[in-house]
Write an enzyme that holds these catalytic residues in place. Structure first.
Site, PDB file in Angstrom:
ATOM      1  N   GLU A   1       0.701 -13.512  12.512  1.00  0.00           N
ATOM      2  CA  GLU A   1       1.243 -12.170  13.206  1.00  0.00           C
ATOM      3  C   GLU A   1       1.237 -10.928  12.190  1.00  0.00           C
ATOM      4  O   GLU A   1       1.722 -11.278  10.957  1.00  0.00           O
ATOM      5  CB  GLU A   1       2.922 -12.419  13.590  1.00  0.00           C
ATOM      6  CG  GLU A   1       3.030 -13.353  14.854  1.00  0.00           C
ATOM      7  CD  GLU A   1       2.442 -13.175  15.998  1.00  0.00           C
ATOM      8  OE1 GLU A   1       2.474 -11.988  16.478  1.00  0.00           O
ATOM      9  OE2 GLU A   1       1.806 -14.119  16.545  1.00  0.00           O
TER      10      GLU A   1
ATOM     11  N   SER B   1      -6.701  -6.022  -5.961  1.00  0.00           N
ATOM     12  CA  SER B   1      -8.110  -6.777  -5.539  1.00  0.00           C
ATOM     13  C   SER B   1      -9.215  -6.537  -6.037  1.00  0.00           C
ATOM     14  O   SER B   1      -9.318  -5.828  -7.152  1.00  0.00           O
ATOM     15  CB  SER B   1      -8.173  -5.872  -3.926  1.00  0.00           C
ATOM     16  OG  SER B   1      -8.959  -4.658  -4.290  1.00  0.00           O
ATOM     17  N   THR B   2     -10.266  -7.335  -5.838  1.00  0.00           N
ATOM     18  CA  THR B   2     -11.718  -7.131  -6.467  1.00  0.00           C
ATOM     19  C   THR B   2     -12.168  -5.961  -6.180  1.00  0.00           C
ATOM     20  O   THR B   2     -13.102  -5.600  -7.418  1.00  0.00           O
ATOM     21  CB  THR B   2     -12.426  -8.245  -5.923  1.00  0.00           C
ATOM     22  OG1 THR B   2     -12.753  -8.279  -4.610  1.00  0.00           O
ATOM     23  CG2 THR B   2     -12.238  -9.563  -6.237  1.00  0.00           C
TER      24      THR B   2
ATOM     25  N   LEU C   1      11.895 -20.379  -3.488  1.00  0.00           N
ATOM     26  CA  LEU C   1      10.880 -19.410  -3.176  1.00  0.00           C
ATOM     27  C   LEU C   1       9.670 -19.501  -3.973  1.00  0.00           C
ATOM     28  O   LEU C   1       9.738 -19.288  -5.236  1.00  0.00           O
ATOM     29  CB  LEU C   1      11.397 -18.079  -2.942  1.00  0.00           C
ATOM     30  CG  LEU C   1      10.403 -16.746  -2.671  1.00  0.00           C
ATOM     31  CD1 LEU C   1      10.258 -17.028  -1.042  1.00  0.00           C
ATOM     32  CD2 LEU C   1      10.949 -15.500  -2.934  1.00  0.00           C
TER      33      LEU C   1
ATOM     34  N   ARG D   1       0.081   7.482  -2.816  1.00  0.00           N
ATOM     35  CA  ARG D   1       0.561   8.625  -1.973  1.00  0.00           C
ATOM     36  C   ARG D   1       2.142   8.985  -2.110  1.00  0.00           C
ATOM     37  O   ARG D   1       2.569  10.015  -1.759  1.00  0.00           O
ATOM     38  CB  ARG D   1       0.232   8.283  -0.407  1.00  0.00           C
ATOM     39  CG  ARG D   1      -1.284   8.462  -0.009  1.00  0.00           C
ATOM     40  CD  ARG D   1      -1.492   7.767   1.202  1.00  0.00           C
ATOM     41  NE  ARG D   1      -1.622   6.481   1.020  1.00  0.00           N
ATOM     42  CZ  ARG D   1      -1.472   5.542   2.207  1.00  0.00           C
ATOM     43  NH1 ARG D   1      -1.257   6.229   3.525  1.00  0.00           N
ATOM     44  NH2 ARG D   1      -1.623   4.354   1.998  1.00  0.00           N
TER      45      ARG D   1
ATOM     46  N   ARG E   1      -0.015   9.128 -10.161  1.00  0.00           N
ATOM     47  CA  ARG E   1      -0.214   7.927  -9.268  1.00  0.00           C
ATOM     48  C   ARG E   1       0.646   6.717 -10.097  1.00  0.00           C
ATOM     49  O   ARG E   1       1.170   5.855  -9.400  1.00  0.00           O
ATOM     50  CB  ARG E   1      -1.710   7.563  -8.972  1.00  0.00           C
ATOM     51  CG  ARG E   1      -2.544   8.453  -7.957  1.00  0.00           C
ATOM     52  CD  ARG E   1      -3.967   8.087  -7.821  1.00  0.00           C
ATOM     53  NE  ARG E   1      -3.900   6.857  -7.651  1.00  0.00           N
ATOM     54  CZ  ARG E   1      -4.069   6.366  -6.317  1.00  0.00           C
ATOM     55  NH1 ARG E   1      -3.621   7.210  -5.380  1.00  0.00           N
ATOM     56  NH2 ARG E   1      -4.270   5.116  -5.999  1.00  0.00           N
TER      57      ARG E   1
ATOM     58  N   LEU F   1      -7.168  -5.048   7.233  1.00  0.00           N
ATOM     59  CA  LEU F   1      -6.771  -6.255   6.320  1.00  0.00           C
ATOM     60  C   LEU F   1      -6.967  -5.935   4.850  1.00  0.00           C
ATOM     61  O   LEU F   1      -6.769  -6.771   4.109  1.00  0.00           O
ATOM     62  CB  LEU F   1      -7.244  -7.312   7.138  1.00  0.00           C
ATOM     63  CG  LEU F   1      -6.728  -7.668   8.268  1.00  0.00           C
ATOM     64  CD1 LEU F   1      -7.217  -9.170   8.866  1.00  0.00           C
ATOM     65  CD2 LEU F   1      -5.006  -7.789   8.161  1.00  0.00           C
TER      66      LEU F   1
ATOM     67  N   ASN G   1       1.523   3.527  -2.660  1.00  0.00           N
ATOM     68  CA  ASN G   1       2.185   3.836  -4.203  1.00  0.00           C
ATOM     69  C   ASN G   1       1.780   5.159  -4.571  1.00  0.00           C
ATOM     70  O   ASN G   1       2.408   5.884  -5.188  1.00  0.00           O
ATOM     71  CB  ASN G   1       1.636   2.912  -5.323  1.00  0.00           C
ATOM     72  CG  ASN G   1       2.414   1.563  -5.146  1.00  0.00           C
ATOM     73  OD1 ASN G   1       3.124   1.209  -4.089  1.00  0.00           O
ATOM     74  ND2 ASN G   1       1.754   0.319  -5.623  1.00  0.00           N
TER      75      ASN G   1
ATOM     76  N   HIS H   1       3.066   3.505  -8.969  1.00  0.00           N
ATOM     77  CA  HIS H   1       2.859   1.957  -9.181  1.00  0.00           C
ATOM     78  C   HIS H   1       4.038   1.433 -10.129  1.00  0.00           C
ATOM     79  O   HIS H   1       4.511   0.401  -9.873  1.00  0.00           O
ATOM     80  CB  HIS H   1       1.530   1.643 -10.115  1.00  0.00           C
ATOM     81  CG  HIS H   1       0.226   2.037  -9.319  1.00  0.00           C
ATOM     82  ND1 HIS H   1       0.145   1.646  -7.948  1.00  0.00           N
ATOM     83  CD2 HIS H   1      -0.722   2.819  -9.803  1.00  0.00           C
ATOM     84  CE1 HIS H   1      -1.161   2.362  -7.891  1.00  0.00           C
ATOM     85  NE2 HIS H   1      -1.514   2.781  -8.740  1.00  0.00           N
TER      86      HIS H   1
ATOM     87  N   ASP I   1       0.985  -1.160  -0.082  1.00  0.00           N
ATOM     88  CA  ASP I   1       0.009  -0.025   0.093  1.00  0.00           C
ATOM     89  C   ASP I   1       0.943   1.219   0.088  1.00  0.00           C
ATOM     90  O   ASP I   1       2.149   1.324   0.512  1.00  0.00           O
ATOM     91  CB  ASP I   1      -0.951  -0.068   1.336  1.00  0.00           C
ATOM     92  CG  ASP I   1      -2.097   1.042   1.262  1.00  0.00           C
ATOM     93  OD1 ASP I   1      -2.455   1.238  -0.140  1.00  0.00           O
ATOM     94  OD2 ASP I   1      -2.552   1.313   2.171  1.00  0.00           O
TER      95      ASP I   1
ATOM     96  N   TRP J   1     -11.190  -2.617  -9.255  1.00  0.00           N
ATOM     97  CA  TRP J   1     -11.735  -2.224 -10.291  1.00  0.00           C
ATOM     98  C   TRP J   1     -12.451  -0.957 -10.249  1.00  0.00           C
ATOM     99  O   TRP J   1     -13.007  -0.315 -11.400  1.00  0.00           O
ATOM    100  CB  TRP J   1     -12.797  -3.190 -10.637  1.00  0.00           C
ATOM    101  CG  TRP J   1     -12.185  -4.557 -11.030  1.00  0.00           C
ATOM    102  CD1 TRP J   1     -12.075  -5.887 -10.180  1.00  0.00           C
ATOM    103  CD2 TRP J   1     -11.307  -5.002 -12.118  1.00  0.00           C
ATOM    104  NE1 TRP J   1     -11.433  -6.837 -10.836  1.00  0.00           N
ATOM    105  CE2 TRP J   1     -10.883  -6.366 -12.206  1.00  0.00           C
ATOM    106  CE3 TRP J   1     -10.854  -4.430 -13.308  1.00  0.00           C
ATOM    107  CZ2 TRP J   1     -10.199  -7.137 -13.104  1.00  0.00           C
ATOM    108  CZ3 TRP J   1     -10.140  -5.061 -14.413  1.00  0.00           C
ATOM    109  CH2 TRP J   1      -9.670  -6.304 -14.117  1.00  0.00           C
TER     110      TRP J   1
END
Length: 257
Positions: free
Chosen positions: A217, A79-80, A145, A38, A47, A205, A36, A51, A34, A83
């Site tokens: 955690e 995220s959904t 990884l 700002r 903006r 979240l 990007n 990104h 979170d 959009w």
């Protein structure tokens, strides 16, 4: 259960040869990337510049997570709910997976990284889906990884889809248990996250892996994602290592409830 990272804290780099021996490394780290927009606004940039810078952060954080011994790194890429953003920004965001994978896939293959993706990929543009599927195919035999991108992902939708599948498969309510629900999540083969990191100073979240984060955690950083560094990841892992994970029980010899 959670810690908010202050930019004023003293920060000491992990020794290259002592880090994984002296601290507990989380097997699965999930990150809500979170800040990007700002980050860009603070610099008088559009903006999309934030990104674009975020891709560089993904590269360095992936390399550092691999160096530390993290087994799975899940990144909340789209995220959904995203959009709902302006079309120009959404179109740019949809191009980022293609740009990132075209630029760094060779390095990921050389580093033995396995690329995965979770979410409703059917809604992604064809060029985005091709790039993602190509990366998954070319890295499927890698054993290092796991770099897991959450694309067009929302936890509420994930749970709804899981419930629908369970209703079709279960013969009676007694057949439904916690394991059955977990097995119907999008990525049942991956362990639940041990550590969740959210950058950008927000403490929520945002509909991300709500089922899987039950005993994760939580670590919140005020840094915007483009500023998040190898040292930042080390700070989060140190904080994780200092905690006692009880999973609802008690640590032997402890009187804390």
């Amino acid at each position: 259960m959670f810690e908010k990272f202050s930019l004023n804290k003293g920060r000491t780099a992990m020794p290259k040869h002592e880090d994984t021996k002296s601290i507990s490394i989380p097997n699965h780290v999930a990150i809500i990337m979170d800040g990007n927009g700002r980050w860009a606004k603070k610099r008088g940039l559009p903006r999309i510049a934030g990104h674009r810078e975020a891709m560089k952060t993904i590269k360095r954080v992936t390399k550092e997570a691999d160096r530390l011994g993290v087994k799975v790194l899940t990144l909340y890429a789209f995220s959904t709910e995203n959009w709902k953003r302006p079309k120009a920004e959404v179109d740019f965001l949809m191009k980022l997976p293609q740009q990132f994978l075209n630029s760094y896939l060779k390095e990921l293959i050389e580093q033995n990284v396995q690329v995965k993706a979770m979410g409703d990929l059917s809604r992604l543009p064809a060029y985005t889906l091709r790039a993602v599927n190509d990366a998954i195919e070319k890295t499927k035999s890698n054993t290092g990884l796991v770099l897991n991108f959450a694309l067009n992902y929302g936890s509420h939708d994930e749970i709804v889809q899981a419930v629908k599948k369970i209703i079709r498969e279960a013969h009676s309510p007694e057949d439904i248990n916690e394991k059955m629900i977990a097995d119907h999540m999008i990525s049942p083969a991956l362990p639940d996250p041990d550590l969740l990191i959210r950058t950008g100073g927000e403490i929520r979240l945002s509909n991300f892996m709500l089922w899987q984060l039950a005993y994760t955690e939580l670590y919140f950083s005020e840094e915007y994602w483009p500023d998040f560094s190898e040292q930042s990841l080390q700070d989060a892992v140190r904080a994780y290592s200092s905690r006692q994970r009880r999973f609802g029980g008690l640590v032997e010899g402890s009187e804390n409830s």
